[in-house]
Design a protein around this motif. Structure first.
Motif, PDB file in Angstrom:
ATOM      1  N   ALA A  20      90.968  53.681   6.116  1.00 21.96           N
ATOM      2  CA  ALA A  20      90.553  53.880   4.722  1.00 21.96           C
ATOM      3  C   ALA A  20      91.715  53.644   3.769  1.00 21.96           C
ATOM      4  N   ALA A  21      92.918  54.021   4.188  1.00 14.15           N
ATOM      5  CA  ALA A  21      94.094  53.844   3.328  1.00 14.15           C
ATOM      6  C   ALA A  21      94.324  52.373   2.993  1.00 14.15           C
ATOM      7  N   GLU A  22      93.876  51.470   3.881  1.00 12.42           N
ATOM      8  CA  GLU A  22      94.079  50.049   3.639  1.00 12.42           C
ATOM      9  C   GLU A  22      93.226  49.515   2.489  1.00 12.42           C
ATOM     10  N   ALA A  23      92.249  50.308   2.051  1.00 10.35           N
ATOM     11  CA  ALA A  23      91.446  49.906   0.892  1.00 10.35           C
ATOM     12  C   ALA A  23      92.314  49.732  -0.345  1.00 10.35           C
ATOM     13  N   GLY A  24      93.438  50.431  -0.377  1.00 14.21           N
ATOM     14  CA  GLY A  24      94.329  50.343  -1.526  1.00 14.21           C
ATOM     15  C   GLY A  24      94.949  48.977  -1.731  1.00 14.21           C
ATOM     16  N   LYS A  25      94.867  48.097  -0.735  1.00 11.13           N
ATOM     17  CA  LYS A  25      95.442  46.753  -0.847  1.00 11.13           C
ATOM     18  C   LYS A  25      94.447  45.736  -1.412  1.00 11.13           C
ATOM     19  N   ALA A  26      93.168  46.107  -1.502  1.00 10.62           N
ATOM     20  CA  ALA A  26      92.124  45.128  -1.798  1.00 10.62           C
ATOM     21  C   ALA A  26      91.756  45.083  -3.280  1.00 10.62           C
ATOM     22  N   ASP A  27      91.275  43.914  -3.701  1.00 11.78           N
ATOM     23  CA  ASP A  27      90.757  43.748  -5.057  1.00 11.78           C
ATOM     24  C   ASP A  27      89.327  44.289  -5.166  1.00 11.78           C
ATOM     25  N   ILE A  28      88.584  44.202  -4.051  1.00 13.47           N
ATOM     26  CA  ILE A  28      87.199  44.673  -4.002  1.00 13.47           C
ATOM     27  C   ILE A  28      87.038  45.558  -2.778  1.00 13.47           C
ATOM     28  N   VAL A  29      86.518  46.764  -2.970  1.00 17.16           N
ATOM     29  CA  VAL A  29      86.336  47.717  -1.877  1.00 17.16           C
ATOM     30  C   VAL A  29      84.837  47.970  -1.712  1.00 17.16           C
ATOM     31  N   VAL A  30      84.329  47.706  -0.501  1.00 13.29           N
ATOM     32  CA  VAL A  30      82.901  47.830  -0.213  1.00 13.29           C
ATOM     33  C   VAL A  30      82.687  48.869   0.876  1.00 13.29           C
TER      34      VAL A  30
ATOM     35  N   ILE B  31      83.796  58.352   5.094  1.00  9.32           N
ATOM     36  CA  ILE B  31      84.308  57.007   4.831  1.00  9.32           C
ATOM     37  C   ILE B  31      84.211  56.694   3.346  1.00  9.32           C
ATOM     38  N   LEU B  32      83.050  56.972   2.758  1.00  9.60           N
ATOM     39  CA  LEU B  32      82.860  56.706   1.333  1.00  9.60           C
ATOM     40  C   LEU B  32      83.919  57.418   0.505  1.00  9.60           C
ATOM     41  N   ASP B  33      84.110  58.688   0.774  1.00  6.76           N
ATOM     42  CA  ASP B  33      85.086  59.477   0.018  1.00  6.76           C
ATOM     43  C   ASP B  33      86.501  58.943   0.185  1.00  6.76           C
ATOM     44  N   GLU B  34      86.898  58.663   1.414  1.00  6.25           N
ATOM     45  CA  GLU B  34      88.269  58.243   1.690  1.00  6.25           C
ATOM     46  C   GLU B  34      88.580  56.855   1.138  1.00  6.25           C
ATOM     47  N   VAL B  35      87.663  55.902   1.309  1.00  8.26           N
ATOM     48  CA  VAL B  35      87.988  54.547   0.857  1.00  8.26           C
ATOM     49  C   VAL B  35      87.982  54.453  -0.666  1.00  8.26           C
ATOM     50  N   MET B  36      87.102  55.201  -1.314  1.00 10.74           N
ATOM     51  CA  MET B  36      87.068  55.139  -2.773  1.00 10.74           C
ATOM     52  C   MET B  36      88.262  55.873  -3.387  1.00 10.74           C
ATOM     53  N   LYS B  37      88.726  56.915  -2.728  1.00 10.96           N
ATOM     54  CA  LYS B  37      89.954  57.573  -3.188  1.00 10.96           C
ATOM     55  C   LYS B  37      91.160  56.654  -3.016  1.00 10.96           C
ATOM     56  N   ALA B  38      91.140  55.844  -1.960  1.00 16.80           N
ATOM     57  CA  ALA B  38      92.283  54.972  -1.674  1.00 16.80           C
ATOM     58  C   ALA B  38      92.300  53.722  -2.557  1.00 16.80           C
ATOM     59  N   ALA B  39      91.145  53.334  -3.088  1.00 15.50           N
ATOM     60  CA  ALA B  39      91.068  52.119  -3.891  1.00 15.50           C
ATOM     61  C   ALA B  39      92.025  52.196  -5.080  1.00 15.50           C
ATOM     62  N   ARG B  40      92.723  51.116  -5.330  1.00 19.10           N
ATOM     63  CA  ARG B  40      93.700  51.111  -6.419  1.00 19.10           C
ATOM     64  C   ARG B  40      92.997  51.042  -7.774  1.00 19.10           C
ATOM     65  N   PRO B  41      93.649  51.510  -8.844  1.00 21.20           N
ATOM     66  CA  PRO B  41      93.064  51.399 -10.187  1.00 21.20           C
ATOM     67  C   PRO B  41      92.761  49.934 -10.518  1.00 21.20           C
ATOM     68  N   GLY B  42      91.594  49.688 -11.051  1.00 22.40           N
ATOM     69  CA  GLY B  42      91.207  48.331 -11.406  1.00 22.40           C
ATOM     70  C   GLY B  42      90.462  47.596 -10.327  1.00 22.40           C
ATOM     71  N   ALA B  43      90.473  48.096  -9.109  1.00 20.06           N
ATOM     72  CA  ALA B  43      89.706  47.452  -8.032  1.00 20.06           C
ATOM     73  C   ALA B  43      88.212  47.641  -8.283  1.00 20.06           C
ATOM     74  N   LEU B  44      87.427  46.656  -7.884  1.00 14.07           N
ATOM     75  CA  LEU B  44      85.973  46.766  -7.956  1.00 14.07           C
ATOM     76  C   LEU B  44      85.509  47.604  -6.770  1.00 14.07           C
ATOM     77  N   ARG B  45      84.812  48.707  -7.069  1.00 15.26           N
ATOM     78  CA  ARG B  45      84.371  49.624  -6.012  1.00 15.26           C
ATOM     79  C   ARG B  45      82.851  49.617  -5.970  1.00 15.26           C
ATOM     80  N   LEU B  46      82.300  49.308  -4.782  1.00 16.67           N
ATOM     81  CA  LEU B  46      80.848  49.227  -4.719  1.00 16.67           C
ATOM     82  C   LEU B  46      80.300  49.755  -3.401  1.00 16.67           C
ATOM     83  N   PHE B  47      79.041  50.166  -3.478  1.00 16.50           N
ATOM     84  CA  PHE B  47      78.274  50.596  -2.314  1.00 16.50           C
ATOM     85  C   PHE B  47      77.245  49.516  -2.033  1.00 16.50           C
TER      86      PHE B  47
END
Length: 359
Positions: free
Chosen positions: A75-85, A97-113
């Motif tokens: 989940a921590a690797e989500a912080g490297k991506a431009d788009i987190v799904v 998983i949802l909680d961890e990856v969305m917390k890890a997403a960097r500011p400005g990344a597109l976050r989607l379900f």
């Protein structure tokens, strides 16, 4: 190059993973639009032992152990991506998983379900006001769904989603195409689907019922869990994706049966519809609202509202008629319902969102 971190059930195995075809077609097509994709899948439910695909050249695949420590690590690797799904139905600690990856997403990344079973997911959220997914919806940038049409869009919006867009199943013509018939799949009607609680009654109505009505015809069922069947039904067990084209081409006709929730919602064609059409199979489907948006009833697909109607079609449709219907279906699908066309839609959504964020 825009990077995507995609957390789903499995890209490499279709075993107890009905979304495999959808993931493969969709992500391969998105890679063709220049996206750098990493797919994260847990090694659970014996999927790793039942792989039917090698790691592709259009995505990296990270297989992680089904433990909380491994989950947090990937989940921590989500912080490297431009788009987190985060996709639905991963099969292991979905809420975590949802909680961890969305917390890890960097500011400005597109976050989607990305919901590959929207009618069932919505039913769960509507029944549980404390659903973690329901609580997370207002903070996500968008929801994409496997299908469902306006009813699903309206339901997601009512629960707090900012944007919800259906991205329907489609055909990858490089994967699903006509092949020679095989004797092991010869018969009058074939059906592929695992035994699931919200599918069982409809399979009894639309498949086993006609088999009992037509004891001189041969029926084939592929999928796990079917233990007791009529004598003229051949149980094939799990049929891997590499055999789907042959399965679709060999019987006179193949059958699609919507699960209860998808039939009730409508506008939710299963991957089976596009796989069969891509192979040029003559498809019988149970009725669901919106089918004409994808295939024309009577000309490109046969529609039955009961098991008796399935039996009647089996009595009436000759092999040459079945072949003509299958070819018409393939032509329609290739013209308007390929994953390349779906990827164009998704790419436009991603670009519009990212342009808005940088404006």
């Amino acid at each position: 190059m825009t990077s995507i971190a995609f957390y789903g059930s499995s890209l490499l195995s279709s075993y107890w993973n009905g979304a495999a075809t959808y993931y493969r077609g969709m992500l391969r097509a998105l890679a063709g639009h220049g996206y750098d994709i990493t797919f994260y899948e847990p090694d659970v439910h014996d999927r790793g032992a039942n792989r039917d695909m090698e790691v592709p050249d259009w995505a990296r695949v990270v297989v992680w152990e089904g433990t909380h420590d491994a989950l947090r690590c990937v989940a921590a690797e989500a912080g490297k991506a431009d788009i987190v799904v985060k996709a639905s139905g991963v099969g292991y600690e979905d809420d975590m998983i949802l909680d961890e990856v969305m917390k890890a997403a960097r500011p400005g990344a597109l976050r989607l379900f990305w919901d590959v079973d929207a009618p069932a997911t919505l039913a769960e959220m509507q029944a549980d006001p404390d659903s973690p997914l329901r609580a997370a919806l207002p903070d996500l940038d968008m929801v994409l769904t496997y299908g469902g049409g306006d009813p699903v869009v309206q339901a997601y919006t009512a629960l707090g989603a900012r944007t919800c867009v259906p991205i329907y199943n489609a055909c990858d013509p490089d994967t699903h195409h006509p092949v020679p018939a095989e004797a092991r799949f010869a018969g009058d009607l074939g059906f592929l689907g695992n035994r699931l609680p919200d599918r069982e009654a409809r399979v009894e109505e639309f498949f086993f019922g006609p088999a009992r009505m037509l004891p001189d015809m041969r029926f084939l069922i592929g999928g796990s869990g079917w233990d007791h069947v009529p004598r003229n039904v051949t149980r094939l067990g799990h049929v891997g994706t590499r055999d789907h084209n042959a399965f679709n081409r060999s019987p006179r006709m193949v059958l699609n049966i919507a699960r209860d929730s998808m039939a009730a919602t409508g506008f939710s064609p299963a991957t089976r519809v596009f796989e069969a059409a891509g192979a040029g199979a003559c498809l019988i489907t149970d009725y669901w609202e919106g089918i004409e948006q994808f295939l024309e009833p009577g000309e490109e697909v046969l529609v039955a509202r009961s098991g008796a109607e399935v039996a009647q079609l089996l009595r009436e449709i000759r092999p040459e008629q079945a072949e003509a219907i299958g070819q018409a279906a393939r032509k329609r699908i290739l013209a308007g319902h390929t994953y390349d066309k779906r990827a164009e839609q998704v790419d436009a959504l991603f670009r519009a969102h990212m342009a808005k964020e940088t404006a």
